[in-house]
Enzyme design. Structure first.
Site, short mmCIF file in Angstrom:
data_model
loop_
_atom_site.label_atom_id
_atom_site.label_comp_id
_atom_site.label_asym_id
_atom_site.label_seq_id
_atom_site.Cartn_x
_atom_site.Cartn_y
_atom_site.Cartn_z
CG ASP A 99 -2.04 -0.94 1.19
OD1 ASP A 99 -2.03 -1.82 0.30
OD2 ASP A 99 -2.94 -0.83 2.04
CG HIS A 240 2.11 0.17 4.49
ND1 HIS A 240 1.82 -0.72 5.48
CD2 HIS A 240 0.97 0.88 4.25
CE1 HIS A 240 0.55 -0.57 5.85
NE2 HIS A 240 0.01 0.39 5.11
NI NI Z 1 -2.67 3.08 3.24
#
Ligand code: NI
Length: 288
Positions: A99, A240
């Site tokens: 992400d 992430h």
């Molecule tokens: Ni996010």
């Protein structure tokens, strides 16, 4: 599983919000919103592109056809070698998801994934797409799935319906401009959504079943350990790729899971091309 409550990575120093959501709530939302699929504004927008968008719509169709192999001439076979389809009902599959990018470490991640013939899903932020368009183009060209993670990473439950649609629509346009493809999946920032948010798109909302908390644990060994400890067949793991510590953890994750017999697939592949409207905890597929 308290997915919503414990998984709220601060984005670029953004404020933390503490509303806990339960699986029961998620299921209820999925059920009550089933009838809104046809009225999804973002789908309607793409069904009737304005005149100026025709060329991008065509290039989008060409890209999809090329991705499916329909345009591959025999001479191209040596260059375009589509992966054999993975049947996640028969083999152990895991979906790695990344992400908040693209970012400066994404290219390194792409190299790691390629070394293991691993496919992943990238939920990108529109604001970063315009900053790193070439990185996103390389990501898509490598066969990874691209999902919509909004334009500026707000808590969508705090926005008006019009602003939710703008967050998604602007990001769709940025992604399509770079890759030629409109994303089929949405991941709401912080995993936060409600019935109003849900009604603003007919696309699957993809959460996760394993949270590495990599935004908190900026330590590669810890991130890898958390992923490896919790993974099951059918897991959707949240990472992430804006954190270098996370990217450095990936080779170990890829090596260990390969040893355990896992295949690395996109979220859509995990569900045989048809993810449910709400993906928050992929049930282990039946192993035949
Ligand atoms: Ni996010």
């Amino acid at each position: 599983m308290d997915i919503g409550a414990r998984s709220r990575p601060p984005f670029l120093g953004g404020a933390r919000r503490g509303t806990a959501r339960t699986v029961a709530t998620a299921v209820l939302v999925a059920m009550t919103c089933g009838a809104s699929t046809l009225a999804a504004p973002s789908q309607a927008a793409h069904a009737a592109p304005p005149p100026g968008a025709v060329s991008s719509a065509v290039s989008s169709a060409v890209s999809r056809a090329a991705a499916s192999g329909a345009l591959a001439a025999p001479d191209d076979r040596t260059k375009v070698r589509p992966r054999p389809r993975v049947d996640c009902r028969r083999v152990k599959c895991v979906a790695l998801t990344f992400d908040d990018g693209p970012g400066p470490y994404t290219d390194t991640l792409l190299a790691y994934l390629a070394a293991y013939h691993a496919q992943a899903t990238f939920f990108v932020v529109g604001g970063n797409v315009v900053t790193y368009p070439r990185v996103l183009r390389r990501t898509a060209a490598a066969g990874h799935e691209i999902g919509n993670h909004t334009w500026s990473h707000p808590d969508l439950t705090r926005l008006s319906p019009a602003r939710v649609r703008a967050q998604l629509g602007r990001t769709d346009q940025a992604i399509e401009a770079v890759t030629g493809v409109v994303p089929r999946l949405v991941r709401p920032p912080y995993g936060a959504f409600n019935a109003t948010v849900r009604r603003q798109t007919g696309r699957p909302m993809v959460l996760w079943s394993v949270d590495t908390l990599d935004w908190r644990y900026r330590n590669s060994a810890t991130v890898a350990r958390r992923a490896l400890r919790a993974v099951r067949p059918g897991s959707v793991i949240l990472f992430h790729d804006i954190h270098p510590t996370t990217v450095r953890a990936i080779p170990r994750v890829l090596r260990k899971l390969t040893e355990r017999g896992y295949r690395f697939v996109t979220v859509s592949e995990l569900f045989g091309g048809h993810p449910p409207r709400l993906v928050f905890n992929a049930a282990p597929p039946e192993l035949h």
